[in-house]
Design a protein around this motif. Structure first.
Motif, short mmCIF file in Angstrom:
data_model
loop_
_atom_site.label_atom_id
_atom_site.label_comp_id
_atom_site.label_asym_id
_atom_site.label_seq_id
_atom_site.Cartn_x
_atom_site.Cartn_y
_atom_site.Cartn_z
N UNK A 151 2.01 -4.26 52.68
CA UNK A 151 2.82 -3.29 51.95
C UNK A 151 2.53 -3.32 50.45
N UNK A 152 2.55 -4.52 49.88
CA UNK A 152 2.29 -4.67 48.46
C UNK A 152 0.87 -5.17 48.26
N UNK A 153 0.06 -4.38 47.58
CA UNK A 153 -1.32 -4.76 47.31
C UNK A 153 -1.58 -4.63 45.81
N UNK A 154 -1.02 -5.54 45.01
CA UNK A 154 -1.17 -5.40 43.56
C UNK A 154 -2.62 -5.54 43.11
N UNK A 155 -2.91 -4.88 42.03
CA UNK A 155 -4.24 -4.93 41.43
C UNK A 155 -4.52 -6.31 40.87
N UNK A 156 -5.75 -6.79 41.02
CA UNK A 156 -6.20 -8.01 40.36
C UNK A 156 -6.73 -7.62 38.99
N UNK A 157 -6.14 -8.11 37.90
CA UNK A 157 -6.61 -7.71 36.57
C UNK A 157 -8.10 -8.04 36.38
N UNK A 207 -1.90 -4.98 35.44
CA UNK A 207 -0.87 -4.57 36.39
C UNK A 207 0.27 -3.83 35.71
N UNK A 208 0.76 -4.42 34.60
CA UNK A 208 1.96 -3.85 33.99
C UNK A 208 2.12 -4.36 32.57
N UNK A 209 2.66 -3.51 31.71
CA UNK A 209 3.00 -3.94 30.36
C UNK A 209 4.16 -4.91 30.35
N UNK A 210 4.86 -5.04 31.47
CA UNK A 210 5.95 -6.01 31.56
C UNK A 210 5.45 -7.41 31.90
N UNK A 211 4.16 -7.56 32.22
CA UNK A 211 3.58 -8.86 32.54
C UNK A 211 3.20 -9.59 31.26
N UNK A 236 -7.79 0.78 41.47
CA UNK A 236 -7.70 -0.39 42.35
C UNK A 236 -8.41 -0.14 43.67
N UNK A 237 -8.18 1.02 44.27
CA UNK A 237 -8.73 1.28 45.61
C UNK A 237 -10.24 1.51 45.57
N UNK A 238 -10.73 2.25 44.57
CA UNK A 238 -12.17 2.53 44.52
C UNK A 238 -12.97 1.27 44.20
N UNK A 239 -12.45 0.44 43.29
CA UNK A 239 -13.15 -0.80 42.94
C UNK A 239 -12.90 -1.91 43.95
N UNK A 240 -11.90 -1.72 44.82
CA UNK A 240 -11.54 -2.72 45.83
C UNK A 240 -11.16 -4.03 45.16
N UNK A 241 -10.14 -3.95 44.29
CA UNK A 241 -9.69 -5.13 43.55
C UNK A 241 -8.20 -5.38 43.79
N UNK A 242 -7.77 -5.18 45.02
CA UNK A 242 -6.37 -5.44 45.37
C UNK A 242 -6.22 -6.85 45.93
N UNK A 243 -5.07 -7.44 45.67
CA UNK A 243 -4.73 -8.73 46.27
C UNK A 243 -4.48 -8.51 47.75
N UNK A 244 -5.08 -9.34 48.59
CA UNK A 244 -4.88 -9.24 50.03
C UNK A 244 -3.57 -9.91 50.41
#
Length: 205
Positions: free
Chosen positions: A115-121, A41-45, A102-110
Protein backbone atom coordinates in the motif's frame (compact mmCIF):
# COMPACT_ATOMS: atom_id res chain seq x y z
CA UNK A 1 16.68 2.01 -9.51
CA UNK A 2 16.08 1.05 -13.11
CA UNK A 3 19.29 0.47 -15.07
CA UNK A 4 18.13 2.89 -17.77
CA UNK A 5 18.95 5.75 -15.40
CA UNK A 6 22.47 4.85 -14.35
CA UNK A 7 25.44 7.17 -15.01
CA UNK A 8 25.97 7.62 -18.73
CA UNK A 9 22.25 7.47 -19.50
CA UNK A 10 19.79 10.33 -19.96
CA UNK A 11 17.54 11.54 -17.17
CA UNK A 12 13.83 11.72 -18.12
CA UNK A 13 12.69 15.17 -19.22
CA UNK A 14 9.86 15.46 -16.71
CA UNK A 15 7.35 18.30 -16.80
CA UNK A 16 6.16 19.10 -13.26
CA UNK A 17 4.41 21.98 -11.49
CA UNK A 18 5.68 24.22 -8.75
CA UNK A 19 3.55 25.36 -5.82
CA UNK A 20 1.72 27.91 -7.99
CA UNK A 21 0.85 25.16 -10.52
CA UNK A 22 3.24 26.63 -13.10
CA UNK A 23 4.73 23.74 -15.07
CA UNK A 24 8.45 23.45 -15.78
CA UNK A 25 10.33 21.12 -18.12
CA UNK A 26 13.67 19.93 -16.75
CA UNK A 27 15.58 20.48 -19.99
CA UNK A 28 14.35 24.09 -20.15
CA UNK A 29 15.43 24.67 -16.55
CA UNK A 30 18.87 23.20 -17.20
CA UNK A 31 19.80 25.05 -20.36
CA UNK A 32 23.53 24.57 -21.01
CA UNK A 33 24.53 24.25 -17.36
CA UNK A 34 25.19 21.30 -15.07
CA UNK A 35 22.19 20.56 -12.88
CA UNK A 36 21.61 18.89 -9.53
CA UNK A 37 18.24 17.17 -9.22
CA UNK A 38 17.36 16.24 -5.64
CA UNK A 39 14.44 13.85 -5.15
CA UNK A 40 12.93 14.07 -1.69
CA UNK A 41 9.93 12.60 0.10
CA UNK A 42 8.65 15.66 1.93
CA UNK A 43 9.58 19.10 3.17
CA UNK A 44 8.39 17.87 6.57
CA UNK A 45 11.28 15.36 6.70
CA UNK A 46 14.21 16.80 8.73
CA UNK A 47 16.81 14.92 6.67
CA UNK A 48 15.34 16.21 3.41
CA UNK A 49 15.25 19.80 4.69
CA UNK A 50 18.83 19.50 5.93
CA UNK A 51 20.03 18.24 2.56
CA UNK A 52 18.31 21.05 0.64
CA UNK A 53 19.84 23.63 3.00
CA UNK A 54 23.33 22.13 2.61
CA UNK A 55 23.15 22.12 -1.19
CA UNK A 56 21.86 25.70 -1.12
CA UNK A 57 24.89 26.82 0.89
CA UNK A 58 27.29 25.27 -1.61
CA UNK A 59 25.40 26.81 -4.51
CA UNK A 60 25.54 30.27 -2.92
CA UNK A 61 29.33 30.04 -2.66
CA UNK A 62 29.82 28.77 -6.20
CA UNK A 63 27.58 31.29 -7.92
CA UNK A 64 24.36 30.77 -9.84
CA UNK A 65 26.19 30.40 -13.18
CA UNK A 66 27.83 27.12 -12.16
CA UNK A 67 24.93 24.77 -11.59
CA UNK A 68 21.14 24.75 -11.67
CA UNK A 69 19.35 23.33 -8.63
CA UNK A 70 16.04 21.49 -8.89
CA UNK A 71 14.26 19.71 -6.05
CA UNK A 72 11.32 17.38 -6.63
CA UNK A 73 9.09 16.48 -3.69
CA UNK A 74 6.13 14.14 -3.42
CA UNK A 75 4.34 16.68 -1.22
CA UNK A 76 0.97 17.93 -2.35
CA UNK A 77 1.33 21.56 -3.38
CA UNK A 78 -1.10 22.88 -0.78
CA UNK A 79 0.20 20.78 2.11
CA UNK A 80 3.93 21.42 1.70
CA UNK A 81 5.59 23.27 4.58
CA UNK A 82 8.76 25.31 4.35
CA UNK A 83 8.51 25.51 0.56
CA UNK A 84 8.79 29.27 0.24
CA UNK A 85 12.02 29.42 2.24
CA UNK A 86 13.61 26.51 0.39
CA UNK A 87 12.51 27.58 -3.09
CA UNK A 88 14.23 30.95 -2.84
CA UNK A 89 17.69 29.42 -3.37
CA UNK A 90 16.67 26.91 -6.03
CA UNK A 91 16.04 27.12 -9.76
CA UNK A 92 12.77 25.29 -9.09
CA UNK A 93 11.07 23.28 -6.36
CA UNK A 94 8.62 20.98 -8.12
CA UNK A 95 5.82 18.72 -6.93
CA UNK A 96 5.17 15.16 -8.09
CA UNK A 97 1.91 14.26 -6.40
CA UNK A 98 1.24 11.38 -8.83
CA UNK A 99 4.66 9.82 -8.07
CA UNK A 100 5.55 9.51 -11.76
CA UNK A 101 9.22 10.14 -11.00
CA UNK A 102 9.29 7.38 -8.38
CA UNK A 103 7.54 4.90 -10.66
CA UNK A 104 9.52 5.59 -13.85
CA UNK A 105 12.89 5.50 -12.09
CA UNK A 106 11.77 2.51 -9.96
CA UNK A 107 13.02 4.03 -6.71
CA UNK A 108 10.23 3.02 -4.33
CA UNK A 109 10.78 1.30 -1.00
CA UNK A 110 9.57 -2.29 -1.21
CA UNK A 111 6.94 -3.05 1.43
CA UNK A 112 5.10 -6.23 2.39
CA UNK A 113 1.58 -4.82 2.12
CA UNK A 114 2.19 -2.91 -1.10
CA UNK A 115 0.00 0.00 0.00
CA UNK A 116 2.70 2.47 0.99
CA UNK A 117 5.64 2.66 -1.41
CA UNK A 118 7.55 5.80 -0.41
CA UNK A 119 10.20 7.21 -2.68
CA UNK A 120 13.85 6.53 -1.84
CA UNK A 121 15.57 9.95 -1.89
CA UNK A 122 18.13 10.27 -4.68
CA UNK A 123 20.45 13.01 -5.91
CA UNK A 124 21.44 13.22 -9.59
CA UNK A 125 24.25 15.31 -11.06
CA UNK A 126 23.42 15.99 -14.70
CA UNK A 127 25.69 17.26 -17.44
CA UNK A 128 24.08 19.39 -20.18
CA UNK A 129 21.48 17.45 -22.12
CA UNK A 130 20.22 15.77 -18.91
CA UNK A 131 23.14 13.35 -19.15
CA UNK A 132 23.46 11.50 -15.85
CA UNK A 133 26.97 11.95 -14.47
CA UNK A 134 26.62 10.73 -10.89
CA UNK A 135 23.88 9.28 -8.67
CA UNK A 136 23.60 9.22 -4.87
CA UNK A 137 21.12 6.81 -3.30
CA UNK A 138 19.87 7.75 0.19
CA UNK A 139 18.51 4.31 1.00
CA UNK A 140 21.39 4.04 3.48
CA UNK A 141 22.37 6.69 6.06
CA UNK A 142 25.58 7.48 4.16
CA UNK A 143 23.83 7.68 0.80
CA UNK A 144 23.22 11.43 0.68
CA UNK A 145 26.13 13.38 -0.87
CA UNK A 146 28.38 15.27 1.51
CA UNK A 147 29.65 18.77 0.75
CA UNK A 148 33.03 17.30 -0.19
CA UNK A 149 31.46 14.76 -2.54
CA UNK A 150 29.45 17.46 -4.29
CA UNK A 151 32.59 19.59 -4.49
CA UNK A 152 34.59 16.84 -6.18
CA UNK A 153 31.82 15.89 -8.60
CA UNK A 154 31.09 19.49 -9.61
CA UNK A 155 34.79 20.28 -10.03
CA UNK A 156 35.30 17.27 -12.27
CA UNK A 157 32.28 18.03 -14.43
CA UNK A 158 33.02 21.76 -14.69
CA UNK A 159 36.64 21.15 -15.69
CA UNK A 160 35.44 18.83 -18.44
CA UNK A 161 32.91 21.36 -19.73
CA UNK A 162 35.52 24.13 -19.70
CA UNK A 163 37.88 22.03 -21.80
CA UNK A 164 35.09 21.48 -24.31
CA UNK A 165 34.17 25.18 -24.47
CA UNK A 166 37.70 26.64 -24.42
CA UNK A 167 38.51 26.00 -28.13
CA UNK A 168 35.30 27.77 -29.15
CA UNK A 169 35.45 30.65 -26.69
CA UNK A 170 39.19 30.99 -26.31
CA UNK A 171 38.78 31.48 -22.56
CA UNK A 172 38.86 29.48 -19.39
CA UNK A 173 36.85 31.81 -17.18
CA UNK A 174 35.90 30.67 -13.71
CA UNK A 175 32.23 30.00 -13.16
CA UNK A 176 30.19 32.54 -11.28
CA UNK A 177 32.49 35.36 -12.41
CA UNK A 178 34.62 35.08 -9.27
CA UNK A 179 37.08 32.66 -7.76
CA UNK A 180 37.52 29.21 -9.25
CA UNK A 181 35.37 26.32 -8.03
CA UNK A 182 38.44 24.74 -6.41
CA UNK A 183 39.32 27.90 -4.47
CA UNK A 184 35.72 28.61 -3.49
CA UNK A 185 35.16 25.14 -2.07
CA UNK A 186 38.58 25.16 -0.39
CA UNK A 187 37.58 28.38 1.35
CA UNK A 188 34.25 26.82 2.34
CA UNK A 189 35.91 23.77 3.90
CA UNK A 190 38.41 25.97 5.72
CA UNK A 191 35.59 28.08 7.16
CA UNK A 192 33.80 24.90 8.19
CA UNK A 193 36.90 23.72 10.06
CA UNK A 194 37.36 27.15 11.66
CA UNK A 195 33.83 26.88 13.02
CA UNK A 196 34.91 23.80 14.94
CA UNK A 197 33.50 21.14 12.65
CA UNK A 198 35.35 18.04 11.54
CA UNK A 199 35.56 17.52 7.78
CA UNK A 200 35.61 13.82 6.76
CA UNK A 201 38.77 12.78 4.95
CA UNK A 202 38.63 12.29 1.20
CA UNK A 203 40.99 11.56 -1.60
CA UNK A 204 42.44 14.41 -3.64
CA UNK A 205 40.53 15.23 -6.82
Amino acid sequence: MHSDFAPGRTFPDFVLPDRTNTEYQLSALQGDDPMLVVLIRSMSCPKDREQLAAVSRIHALLGSGCCKLVAITTDARRSATGVDEAAAAWSALLHDETQQVRDLLDIAVLTDDGDERPLIPHTFLLAPGLSIRKVWNARHPWGRPSSCELHDALCELTRELRRELAPRRGVDAPCGGGASIDQTLTDMVAAYRDAGHRVPGRSSP
